[in-house]
Design an enzyme around this catalytic site. Structure first.
Site, PDB file in Angstrom:
ATOM      1  N   LYS A   5       4.290  -1.004   3.349  1.00  0.00           N
ATOM      2  CA  LYS A   5       4.062   0.445   3.341  1.00  0.00           C
ATOM      3  C   LYS A   5       2.850   0.820   2.489  1.00  0.00           C
ATOM      4  CE  LYS A   5       6.624   2.464  -0.509  1.00  0.00           C
ATOM      5  NZ  LYS A   5       5.640   3.424  -0.969  1.00  0.00           N
ATOM      6  N   LYS A  29       8.648  -4.537  -6.693  1.00  0.00           N
ATOM      7  CA  LYS A  29       7.862  -4.070  -7.841  1.00  0.00           C
ATOM      8  C   LYS A  29       7.936  -5.030  -9.009  1.00  0.00           C
ATOM      9  CE  LYS A  29       7.297   0.796  -7.028  1.00  0.00           C
ATOM     10  NZ  LYS A  29       7.410   2.149  -7.576  1.00  0.00           N
ATOM     11  N   LYS A  67       1.256   4.139  -3.657  1.00  0.00           N
ATOM     12  CA  LYS A  67       0.390   4.608  -4.740  1.00  0.00           C
ATOM     13  C   LYS A  67       0.024   3.476  -5.675  1.00  0.00           C
ATOM     14  CE  LYS A  67       2.941   8.508  -5.667  1.00  0.00           C
ATOM     15  NZ  LYS A  67       3.954   8.005  -6.564  1.00  0.00           N
TER      16      LYS A  67
HETATM   17  P1  ATP Z   1       4.773   3.940  -5.979  1.00  0.00           P
HETATM   18  O1  ATP Z   1       4.052   2.790  -5.331  1.00  0.00           O
HETATM   19  O2  ATP Z   1       4.239   4.327  -7.328  1.00  0.00           O
HETATM   20  O3  ATP Z   1       6.278   3.766  -5.944  1.00  0.00           O
HETATM   21  P2  ATP Z   1       4.969   5.561  -3.632  1.00  0.00           P
HETATM   22  O4  ATP Z   1       3.791   5.616  -2.730  1.00  0.00           O
HETATM   23  O5  ATP Z   1       6.119   4.697  -3.211  1.00  0.00           O
HETATM   24  O6  ATP Z   1       4.440   5.185  -5.072  1.00  0.00           O
HETATM   25  P3  ATP Z   1       6.790   7.603  -4.612  1.00  0.00           P
HETATM   26  O7  ATP Z   1       6.376   8.619  -5.608  1.00  0.00           O
HETATM   27  O8  ATP Z   1       7.609   6.434  -5.074  1.00  0.00           O
HETATM   28  O9  ATP Z   1       5.460   7.047  -3.880  1.00  0.00           O
HETATM   29  O10 ATP Z   1       7.561   8.308  -3.414  1.00  0.00           O
HETATM   30  C1  ATP Z   1       7.457   9.699  -3.110  1.00  0.00           C
HETATM   31  C2  ATP Z   1       8.029   9.960  -1.731  1.00  0.00           C
HETATM   32  O11 ATP Z   1       7.139   9.446  -0.718  1.00  0.00           O
HETATM   33  C3  ATP Z   1       9.382   9.272  -1.465  1.00  0.00           C
HETATM   34  O12 ATP Z   1      10.190  10.165  -0.716  1.00  0.00           O
HETATM   35  C4  ATP Z   1       9.016   8.077  -0.620  1.00  0.00           C
HETATM   36  O13 ATP Z   1      10.085   7.667   0.214  1.00  0.00           O
HETATM   37  C5  ATP Z   1       7.853   8.619   0.195  1.00  0.00           C
HETATM   38  N1  ATP Z   1       6.943   7.557   0.622  1.00  0.00           N
HETATM   39  C6  ATP Z   1       6.341   6.652  -0.188  1.00  0.00           C
HETATM   40  N2  ATP Z   1       5.537   5.836   0.522  1.00  0.00           N
HETATM   41  C7  ATP Z   1       5.658   6.209   1.820  1.00  0.00           C
HETATM   42  C8  ATP Z   1       5.065   5.744   3.039  1.00  0.00           C
HETATM   43  N3  ATP Z   1       4.221   4.730   3.032  1.00  0.00           N
HETATM   44  N4  ATP Z   1       5.391   6.372   4.188  1.00  0.00           N
HETATM   45  C9  ATP Z   1       6.257   7.413   4.187  1.00  0.00           C
HETATM   46  N5  ATP Z   1       6.852   7.906   3.075  1.00  0.00           N
HETATM   47  C10 ATP Z   1       6.551   7.325   1.901  1.00  0.00           C
HETATM   48 MG    MG Z   2       7.789   4.422  -4.519  1.00  0.00          MG
END
Ligand code: ATP
Ligand code: MG
Length: 329
Positions: free
Chosen positions: A194, A112, A197
């Site tokens: 992965k 990040k 968001k």
């Molecule tokens: P950001 O990019 O803003 O960090 P994010 O997609 O990583 O967003 P988070 O809010 O950080 O989302 O994570 C929320 C939950 O979703 C956490 O438990 C994280 O491990 C899970 N998670 C995030 N991305 C994935 C993915 N690609 N596959 C499975 N689980 C995920």
């Molecule tokens: Mg995240």
């Protein structure tokens, strides 16, 4: 006594199908067996710049999404992180306990912060410690998370053990709950990383609130690997990822999924997959739309009160053990 779970998601951007399959789906399944707390972690969101109006809106939207996905507020505690100031207070104590070296090893900071530590925010660097605070405040036993959070959970355990060693038994040592499938749903555009968001390429993620046309377009555009067979194969991450999404949404076994597409090509598979996603999301999206705002506010208010009672007790113990006392105590 039921064991306790805690988990959360950041109100940054829009929740995607990876968040659902890796985290939210498991929260819903586990809430009957465990005493559960689910948090909208808005203090984590500001580790990267956010537009204030949008952050406010996304915080409520995410609460609605938790509930529409099946979190039951009559058995689980749903609340917004900033409503319980103990999260930030315990985070400070743990920051004083954490070491620069261990935080420098966190891979998500490198991702990040785009590898530029000189310019990255200090909050982004210390965010895993705020996450440790979120978890430890509630004497959590189990933390349902995706694969990307495994390293942060290990840090949480290390900090809890360090505190317990230095000041006496205080925190429960939490375990990670990482689902055997779906813990790392990959980007549809770059299946080496992965789904996220915060990914700038919106075509890489299927968002839970995407409409049918958008979903069909995104699935059609999803990159594929060499080879034509629709089979699970670790060496072909793109098709492996798409089939994993299909499997988790249909609840079929891997063999049944492969049988569905035996002798069929990518075109047929992608049409079926898009249809499966659209149908899966339809009732969910309807529930999000129908959610009453007054009811939502009540749920969040009650949730914050319940969470605060537990959090205050833990923080008080921590302060006492460390000799942090004020004029009133
Ligand atoms: P950001 O990019 O803003 O960090 P994010 O997609 O990583 O967003 P988070 O809010 O950080 O989302 O994570 C929320 C939950 O979703 C956490 O438990 C994280 O491990 C899970 N998670 C995030 N991305 C994935 C993915 N690609 N596959 C499975 N689980 C995920
Ligand atoms: Mg995240």
């Amino acid at each position: 006594m039921k064991k306790r779970i805690f988990s959360g998601a950041q109100p940054t951007g829009n929740l995607h199908i990876g968040n659902y399959l890796g985290a939210l789906k498991n929260w819903v399944a586990l809430q009957n067996e465990f005493e559960s707390l689910f948090c909208i972690v808005n203090l984590h969101a500001v580790t990267l710049p956010q537009e204030p109006k949008i952050l406010k809106q996304k915080t409520l939207d995410l609460s609605r999404i938790y509930l529409a996905a099946g979190i039951d507020p009559t058995i689980s505690t749903v609340f917004i992180q900033s409503d319980v100031s103990e999260h930030a207070e315990l985070a400070w104590v743990l920051i004083c306990l954490a070491r620069m070296g261990e935080l420098e090893r966190m891979t998500q900071f490198k991702d990040k912060g785009k590898g530029n530590a000189e310019r990255a925010g200090v909050g982004l660097f210390t965010y895993p410690v705020l996450m440790a605070s979120d978890i430890l405040l509630y004497q959590t036993d189990l933390v349902p998370i995706g694969q990307d959070q495994k390293q942060h959970l290990e840090l949480t355990r290390d900090l809890a053990e360090r505190f317990n060693r230095d000041y006496g038994e205080t925190f429960a040592i939490p375990e990670a709950f990482i689902p055997p499938t779906g813990a790392k749903i990959l980007s549809l555009q770059e299946p080496t990383k992965k789904m996220s968001k915060s990914d700038e390429n919106l075509n890489g993620s299927i968002f839970l609130l995407d409409n049918a046309d958008t979903i069909i377009k995104k699935v059609k555009r999803a990159v594929t690997d060499s080879g034509t067979e629709i089979k699970f194969d670790e060496a072909r991450p793109a098709i492996n990822n798409l089939l994993t999404i299909y499997q988790l949404l249909t609840g079929k076994t891997a063999a049944e999924c492969e049988a569905d597409f035996d002798g069929k090509g990518y075109g047929y598979f992608k049409t079926e997959l898009a249809e499966t996603i659209v149908e899966f999301l339809r009732p969910f999206q309807q529930r999000v739309k129908e959610f009453d705002d007054e009811e939502l506010k009540n749920i969040l208010k009650n949730g914050a009160e319940k969470a605060k009672t537990i959090a205050r007790e833990t923080l008080q113990t921590v302060y006492e053990k460390m000799g942090i006392v004020g004029a009133s105590n």
